[in-house]
Design a protein around this motif. Structure first.
Motif, PDB file in Angstrom:
ATOM      1  N   GLY A 113     -36.403 -76.890  73.915  1.00 25.54           N
ATOM      2  CA  GLY A 113     -37.638 -76.576  73.204  1.00 25.54           C
ATOM      3  C   GLY A 113     -38.798 -77.485  73.551  1.00 25.54           C
ATOM      4  O   GLY A 113     -39.956 -77.113  73.349  1.00 25.54           O
ATOM      5  N   ALA A 125     -41.409 -84.139  69.422  1.00 24.66           N
ATOM      6  CA  ALA A 125     -41.520 -83.346  70.646  1.00 24.66           C
ATOM      7  C   ALA A 125     -42.745 -82.438  70.655  1.00 24.66           C
ATOM      8  O   ALA A 125     -43.258 -82.098  71.727  1.00 24.66           O
ATOM      9  CB  ALA A 125     -40.263 -82.498  70.851  1.00 24.66           C
ATOM     10  N   SER A 126     -43.232 -82.029  69.471  1.00 23.12           N
ATOM     11  CA  SER A 126     -44.402 -81.140  69.428  1.00 23.12           C
ATOM     12  C   SER A 126     -45.579 -81.778  70.159  1.00 23.12           C
ATOM     13  O   SER A 126     -46.348 -81.112  70.846  1.00 23.12           O
ATOM     14  CB  SER A 126     -44.817 -80.839  67.977  1.00 23.12           C
ATOM     15  N   VAL A 173     -47.166 -75.496  64.522  1.00 16.68           N
ATOM     16  CA  VAL A 173     -45.717 -75.643  64.314  1.00 16.68           C
ATOM     17  C   VAL A 173     -45.317 -74.867  63.061  1.00 16.68           C
ATOM     18  O   VAL A 173     -45.910 -75.051  61.997  1.00 16.68           O
ATOM     19  CB  VAL A 173     -45.332 -77.129  64.146  1.00 16.68           C
ATOM     20  N   ALA A 226     -39.596 -73.754  67.082  1.00 19.79           N
ATOM     21  CA  ALA A 226     -38.259 -74.355  67.229  1.00 19.79           C
ATOM     22  C   ALA A 226     -37.441 -74.231  65.949  1.00 19.79           C
ATOM     23  O   ALA A 226     -36.228 -74.056  65.996  1.00 19.79           O
ATOM     24  CB  ALA A 226     -38.395 -75.829  67.620  1.00 19.79           C
ATOM     25  N   TYR A 269     -31.297 -75.896  70.215  1.00 22.99           N
ATOM     26  CA  TYR A 269     -30.482 -77.074  69.913  1.00 22.99           C
ATOM     27  C   TYR A 269     -29.459 -76.669  68.837  1.00 22.99           C
ATOM     28  O   TYR A 269     -29.781 -75.866  67.958  1.00 22.99           O
ATOM     29  CB  TYR A 269     -31.413 -78.195  69.423  1.00 22.99           C
ATOM     30  N   LYS A 312     -30.224 -75.768  65.112  1.00 20.06           N
ATOM     31  CA  LYS A 312     -31.315 -74.848  64.779  1.00 20.06           C
ATOM     32  C   LYS A 312     -30.783 -73.552  64.133  1.00 20.06           C
ATOM     33  O   LYS A 312     -29.579 -73.297  64.161  1.00 20.06           O
ATOM     34  CB  LYS A 312     -32.109 -74.497  66.052  1.00 20.06           C
ATOM     35  N   TYR A 317     -39.520 -87.132  58.845  1.00 21.99           N
ATOM     36  CA  TYR A 317     -40.726 -87.606  59.556  1.00 21.99           C
ATOM     37  C   TYR A 317     -41.465 -88.627  58.686  1.00 21.99           C
ATOM     38  O   TYR A 317     -42.650 -88.490  58.421  1.00 21.99           O
ATOM     39  CB  TYR A 317     -41.643 -86.410  59.894  1.00 21.99           C
TER      40      TYR A 317
END
Ligand SMILES: Cc1ncc(COP(=O)(O)O)c(C=O)c1O
Length: 367
Positions: A60, A88-89, A131, A156, A180, A183, A306
């Protein structure tokens, strides 16, 4: 009772004979890369998403880089991206020589809004990454229509979700998926896909995933070696027909959580018209880490994903990409969020146990 935060393995148990057969089929075919399984999965996944083209890639993260590259993003361009997301975004942007420009999110939906993106747009903005965080559905159509800029959906976490204008993956110029293992639709290793309704962009993506070549003889661009394996595609094909029933299971668990927890903690709010397949069910609490410690002591797994948003990460500070606009929604979400268990196989008993324990402990004074 111990309740795992997520559980990608249990939904696959009844599919084991089909997965074994799919693996055997690939071994017998002696084709392991970009063969019939990837082609069939691309067709089936495109049909599921409701879009003309799907292109399998290695993961992704590279999916985002390749999607941006297909849009022509390059050195000196800016790409607007929310700071409250998986790393990763944003990580996908600097390898193109482009600059990540961070925008805010609504702390209740965890998604960007038209206003939050607009505040970060400049004449140098070449693309926007929206996202679909935790499986919620960002307002992609509105962004493209109002701002006149191409949007790459980072889907993702949103396979199986539904938005008012269609499924994530069919809303923007291009969309990216991760397969992944944890997911909503997970391979038995890494995998990803890019979807688009634009035939020219799909061609460009196909070229970029294979070293910048269409025919393996002439190299028209410096590209990537970023391919979905035949084995993973064959395994994903077994799972795809079950994605909607798994998504419904997640939605049902979320309904029970919302009923049980509405007076106890901050709840995730679906965006207007969305039916999210909650990849993660993320509540808010003024002291989430203290609550998490108490929940874990009672066997309930939970996690703040996060806590340090992307704009505060050392690599961003070192890169000189400090945010240009205030990010109060990001800071609030980062400080307060806590993911509690959800999966395609979570039982009603587990949901009730988690909800009762969260209710009890969320109200407890900090130790
Ligand atoms: C929002 C988001 N974007 C991008 C990615 C990157 O996907 P991958 O791990 O397949 O590279 C992930 C998942 O890990 C993700 O959650």
């Amino acid at each position: 009772m111990t309740v795992p935060l997520f559980d990608p393995a249990t939904p696959l148990h009844p599919l084991r004979p089909q997965i074994d057969a799919a693996i055997a089929r690939v071994l017998d075919s002696e084709r392991y890369v970009l063969g019939p399984e990837v082609a069939a999965f691309e067709e089936e996944f495109a049909r599921y998403v409701g879009v003309q083209h799907a292109v399998g890639v290695a993961n992704g993260t590279e999916a985002i880089t390749i999607a941006l590259r297909a849009l022509g993003v390059g050195p000196g361009d800016e790409v607007v991206v929310p700071s409250f997301s998986f790393w990763a975004s944003a990580e996908a942007i600097p390898p193109l020589g482009a600059v990540p420009v961070f925008c805010d999110v609504d702390p209740e939906t965890y998604c960007v809004t038209l206003d939050s993106v607009r505040a970060a747009v400049t004449p140098k903005t070449k693309a926007i990454i929206a996202v679909h965080l935790f499986g919620n559905v960002a307002p992609v159509r509105e962004l493209e229509e109002e701002l006149g800029l191409p949007v790459v959906e980072d889907a993702a976490q949103a396979a199986g979700s539904l938005g008012p204008d269609g499924r994530p993956g069919a809303l923007g110029s291009l969309a990216t998926f991760s397969f992944y293992p944890s997911k909503n639709l997970g391979a038995l290793g890494d995998g990803g896909a890019i979807t688009t309704g634009d035939a020219a962009l799909a061609e460009r993506v196909k070229q970029l995933r294979f070293h910048g070549s269409r025919d393996k003889v002439t190299y028209e661009a410096v590209g990537y070696n970023s391919r979905l394996d035949e084995l993973q595609a064959a395994i994903l094909r077994v799972q795809l027909p079950h994605l909607d029933e798994w998504a419904d299971h997640r939605r049902a668990a979320a309904v029970h959580y919302a009923e049980a927890l509405q007076d106890s903690v901050g709840l995730p709010r679906a965006t207007v018209g969305a039916r999210p397949a909650w990849h993660l069910y993320v509540i808010r609490h003024p002291e989430p880490d203290a609550l998490a410690a108490r929940l874990r002591a009672r066997g309930i797994e939970c996690r703040g994903y996060y806590r340090q948003p992307i704009h505060a990460q050392p690599a961003v500070l070192a890169g000189g990409w400090a945010p240009r606009v205030p990010l109060p929604g990001t800071d609030a979400a980062a400080a307060q969020h806590l993911a509690i268990p959800i999966s395609a196989s979570i039982t009603r008993e587990q949901v009730d146990e988690v909800a009762a324990t969260v209710r009890e402990l969320a109200a407890a004074p900090a130790a």
